[in-house]
Design an enzyme around this catalytic site. Structure first.
Site, PDB file in Angstrom:
ATOM      1  N   LYS A   1     -11.516  10.164  35.052  1.00  0.00           N
ATOM      2  CA  LYS A   1     -10.106  10.526  34.836  1.00  0.00           C
ATOM      3  C   LYS A   1      -9.511  10.882  36.185  1.00  0.00           C
ATOM      4  O   LYS A   1     -10.233  11.336  37.092  1.00  0.00           O
ATOM      5  CB  LYS A   1     -10.002  11.732  33.897  1.00  0.00           C
ATOM      6  CG  LYS A   1      -8.642  11.877  33.265  1.00  0.00           C
ATOM      7  CD  LYS A   1      -8.529  10.970  32.062  1.00  0.00           C
ATOM      8  CE  LYS A   1      -7.219  11.127  31.333  1.00  0.00           C
ATOM      9  NZ  LYS A   1      -7.248  10.361  30.071  1.00  0.00           N
TER      10      LYS A   1
HETATM   11  P1  NAD Z   1       3.699  10.277  26.977  1.00  0.00           P
HETATM   12  O1  NAD Z   1       4.019  10.885  28.292  1.00  0.00           O
HETATM   13  O2  NAD Z   1       4.099   8.880  26.674  1.00  0.00           O
HETATM   14  O3  NAD Z   1       4.309  11.168  25.772  1.00  0.00           O
HETATM   15  C1  NAD Z   1       4.104  12.527  25.666  1.00  0.00           C
HETATM   16  C2  NAD Z   1       5.044  13.058  24.584  1.00  0.00           C
HETATM   17  O4  NAD Z   1       4.774  14.438  24.388  1.00  0.00           O
HETATM   18  C3  NAD Z   1       6.519  12.943  24.918  1.00  0.00           C
HETATM   19  O5  NAD Z   1       7.254  12.631  23.742  1.00  0.00           O
HETATM   20  C4  NAD Z   1       6.885  14.363  25.380  1.00  0.00           C
HETATM   21  O6  NAD Z   1       8.260  14.650  25.201  1.00  0.00           O
HETATM   22  C5  NAD Z   1       6.008  15.134  24.435  1.00  0.00           C
HETATM   23  N1  NAD Z   1       5.766  16.502  24.864  1.00  0.00           N
HETATM   24  C6  NAD Z   1       5.462  16.966  26.100  1.00  0.00           C
HETATM   25  N2  NAD Z   1       5.346  18.299  26.068  1.00  0.00           N
HETATM   26  C7  NAD Z   1       5.568  18.665  24.784  1.00  0.00           C
HETATM   27  C8  NAD Z   1       5.584  19.905  24.105  1.00  0.00           C
HETATM   28  N3  NAD Z   1       5.383  21.032  24.762  1.00  0.00           N
HETATM   29  N4  NAD Z   1       5.837  19.894  22.772  1.00  0.00           N
HETATM   30  C9  NAD Z   1       6.056  18.759  22.091  1.00  0.00           C
HETATM   31  N5  NAD Z   1       6.049  17.562  22.683  1.00  0.00           N
HETATM   32  C10 NAD Z   1       5.821  17.528  24.006  1.00  0.00           C
HETATM   33  O7  NAD Z   1       2.136  10.487  26.797  1.00  0.00           O
HETATM   34  P2  NAD Z   1       1.152   9.685  25.845  1.00  0.00           P
HETATM   35  O8  NAD Z   1       0.600   8.545  26.594  1.00  0.00           O
HETATM   36  O9  NAD Z   1       1.793   9.486  24.525  1.00  0.00           O
HETATM   37  O10 NAD Z   1      -0.056  10.743  25.736  1.00  0.00           O
HETATM   38  C11 NAD Z   1      -0.017  11.805  24.786  1.00  0.00           C
HETATM   39  C12 NAD Z   1      -1.429  12.335  24.623  1.00  0.00           C
HETATM   40  O11 NAD Z   1      -2.283  11.292  24.164  1.00  0.00           O
HETATM   41  C13 NAD Z   1      -2.080  12.881  25.894  1.00  0.00           C
HETATM   42  O12 NAD Z   1      -2.948  13.933  25.535  1.00  0.00           O
HETATM   43  C14 NAD Z   1      -2.915  11.693  26.384  1.00  0.00           C
HETATM   44  O13 NAD Z   1      -3.999  12.098  27.196  1.00  0.00           O
HETATM   45  C15 NAD Z   1      -3.382  11.158  25.051  1.00  0.00           C
HETATM   46  N6  NAD Z   1      -3.808   9.751  25.088  1.00  0.00           N
HETATM   47  C16 NAD Z   1      -2.965   8.775  25.511  1.00  0.00           C
HETATM   48  C17 NAD Z   1      -3.387   7.447  25.490  1.00  0.00           C
HETATM   49  C18 NAD Z   1      -2.491   6.307  25.865  1.00  0.00           C
HETATM   50  O14 NAD Z   1      -2.919   5.143  25.764  1.00  0.00           O
HETATM   51  N7  NAD Z   1      -1.256   6.552  26.265  1.00  0.00           N
HETATM   52  C19 NAD Z   1      -4.699   7.147  25.086  1.00  0.00           C
HETATM   53  C20 NAD Z   1      -5.530   8.176  24.645  1.00  0.00           C
HETATM   54  C21 NAD Z   1      -5.064   9.475  24.651  1.00  0.00           C
END
Ligand code: NAD
Length: 423
Positions: free
Chosen positions: A104
């Site tokens: 990571k």
């Molecule tokens: P992203 O940046 O696209 O979206 C994050 C979302 O969370 C946004 O809508 C943001 O407004 C919201 N957010 C941020 N702080 C917040 C809060 N305090 N309360 C409520 N909402 C809040 O990120 P993502 O890619 O969707 O990733 C989200 C999670 O999923 C992370 O933990 C990431 O590690 C995990 N993840 C992502 C992927 C991927 O392919 N993108 C894969 C596996 C895991």
């Protein structure tokens, strides 16, 4: 004192390793990251001032193949969290049986305060610092919070200046540069598949359930779309701008169109505003945290009213919250399986790049379904035969696969071979 992110992950690891009789010596070998790199990235801002951002890459384990894991741009990025997330990637790739290890990375910065040009400069400087430790057969980054396909495109370009044209150095790229059909939606699609598997297993259907989703970014918005397509009713949602509720269920296509225009869910018509701190405690059948880590804690877990928690985000549940919710009879589908759709399709992207051959989106989605289905059946079998929860089962499966690979490569002693399943 609160457990750090790494301590939380170690707790889940140890709970499973005890069931396997791994022993503290082997535990230590497996939880210790292979390499932790910290770099200082100095860039010129648009106003000509200099700014320095700290970047990290933690390479946790490569016993089953090249290391794989996202790159996060967020103000809270710190070495402990990156290390914890790197180890979760090792376990995740093992649970869904991809030929990868785990890594990571991240840069402590607020991407919303940096211009497009500044983000590009920052990404290129980071690649200058780490290009010799990443690569298609060494460590393959991908997007995570605060990064996207554009970030990956800059990485391909900068890395290729040193090593020749190498699209397979990252996944989650734009289609034009070797990205895969279906990658953008893959994590959310996988979350919907995991949700469907666990509900069907309990004799229920997505269409009869009420859902609450925290986060409406890549993971949350695609998960919402696929759940709504299966007839699920999404009754509350949140993002950085706040939280909203509609007891009759949101029109997700309308909400997606609203977010396309405004960037946030705030001010969406047909919605009642609610306190974001209470979102996770809303009455529903299925709760999907899909934003940040450590949101389900000792303080709020007792008040969670869902019957299922599907972990779309990485590390949303602390060990204390996990124990509390298990005691309450809540079924938790752990992150290292529930959100694996992204890394599964990243693997398909890497395979396509290496083969220089493109798959159709139908093929990508069908292969994703096969991998998720197979992994769920394995977890279910281990949970049943060991009388444990799905997270412990997932860690048991991951640990046994990693341990066997380590033993077969001759890197540790033969006790690893005694672990029974996950062949
Ligand atoms: P992203 O940046 O696209 O979206 C994050 C979302 O969370 C946004 O809508 C943001 O407004 C919201 N957010 C941020 N702080 C917040 C809060 N305090 N309360 C409520 N909402 C809040 O990120 P993502 O890619 O969707 O990733 C989200 C999670 O999923 C992370 O933990 C990431 O590690 C995990 N993840 C992502 C992927 C991927 O392919 N993108 C894969 C596996 C895991």
């Amino acid at each position: 004192m609160k457990a750090s992110a790494s301590e939380g992950t170690h707790y889940f690891f140890s709970r499973a390793s005890k069931n396997l009789g791994l022993g503290t010596r082997l535990e230590k070998v497996m939880i210790t990251p292979r390499r932790e790199v910290k770099v200082e990235c100095c860039i010129e801002l648009d106003n000509k001032e200099l700014a320095v951002f700290t970047g990290y890459r933690v390479q946790h384990d490569n016993s089953r193949g090249p290391m794989k894991g996202g790159l996060r741009y967020h103000p809270d990025v710190d070495p402990d969290e990156v290390t914890s997330l790197a180890s979760l990637m090792t376990y995740k790739t093992a649970v869904v049986n991809l030929p990868y290890g785990g890594a990571k990375g991240g840069i402590a910065c607020d991407p919303s305060k940096l211009s497009h040009a500044e983000l590009q400069r920052l990404t290129r400087v980071f690649v200058d610092e780490i290009h010799d430790i990443i690569g298609p057969h060494q460590d393959v980054p991908a997007p995570d919070m605060g990064t996207n396909a554009q970030t990956m495109a800059w990485i391909v370009d900068q890395y290729s200046k040193y090593h020749g044209w190498t699209p397979s150095v990252v996944t989650g790229k734009p289609i034009e540069l070797g990205g895969s059909a279906g990658r953008e939606a893959a994590t959310g699609r996988g979350v919907a598949m995991a949700t469907e598997s666990v509900l069907v297993d309990h004799g229920q259907h997505v269409a009869d359930q009420r859902f609450v989703i925290q986060g409406f970014g890549n993971v949350g918005s695609w998960a919402a779309k696929f759940i709504a397509e299966r007839g699920g009713k999404i009754v509350a949602l949140s993002d950085l701008s706040g939280a909203i509720r509609n007891k009759d269920g949101f029109d997700i296509e309308k909400l997606l169109a609203h977010v396309q225009v405004h960037g946030i869910i705030g001010n969406f018509p047909d919605a009642e505003s609610i306190n974001p701190n209470e979102l996770l405690l809303e009455e529903c059948d299925v709760l999907i945290p899909a934003a940040l880590g450590h949101v389900l804690t000792e303080e709020n877990a007792r008040d969670v009213r869902a019957r299922y928690v599907i972990e779309g985000a990485n590390g949303p549940t602390t060990p204390e919250a996990d124990e509390i919710m298990i005691k309450k009879g809540i079924t938790i589908v752990p992150d290292i399986f529930a959100n694996a759709g992204g890394v599964i399709v990243s693997y398909f992207e890497w395979v396509q790049n290496i083969q220089q051959f493109r798959w159709t989106e139908e093929r990508v989605n069908a292969e994703l379904q096969t991998v998720m289905h197979q992994a769920y059946n394995e977890l279910k079998g281990i949970a049943k035969s060991n009388g444990c929860d799905l997270r412990t089962a997932a860690f048991m499966l991951a640990i046994s696969r990693i341990a066997r690979a380590t033993a077969l490569r001759g890197m540790e002693n033969e006790n690893f071979c005694l672990l029974g399943f996950g062949k």
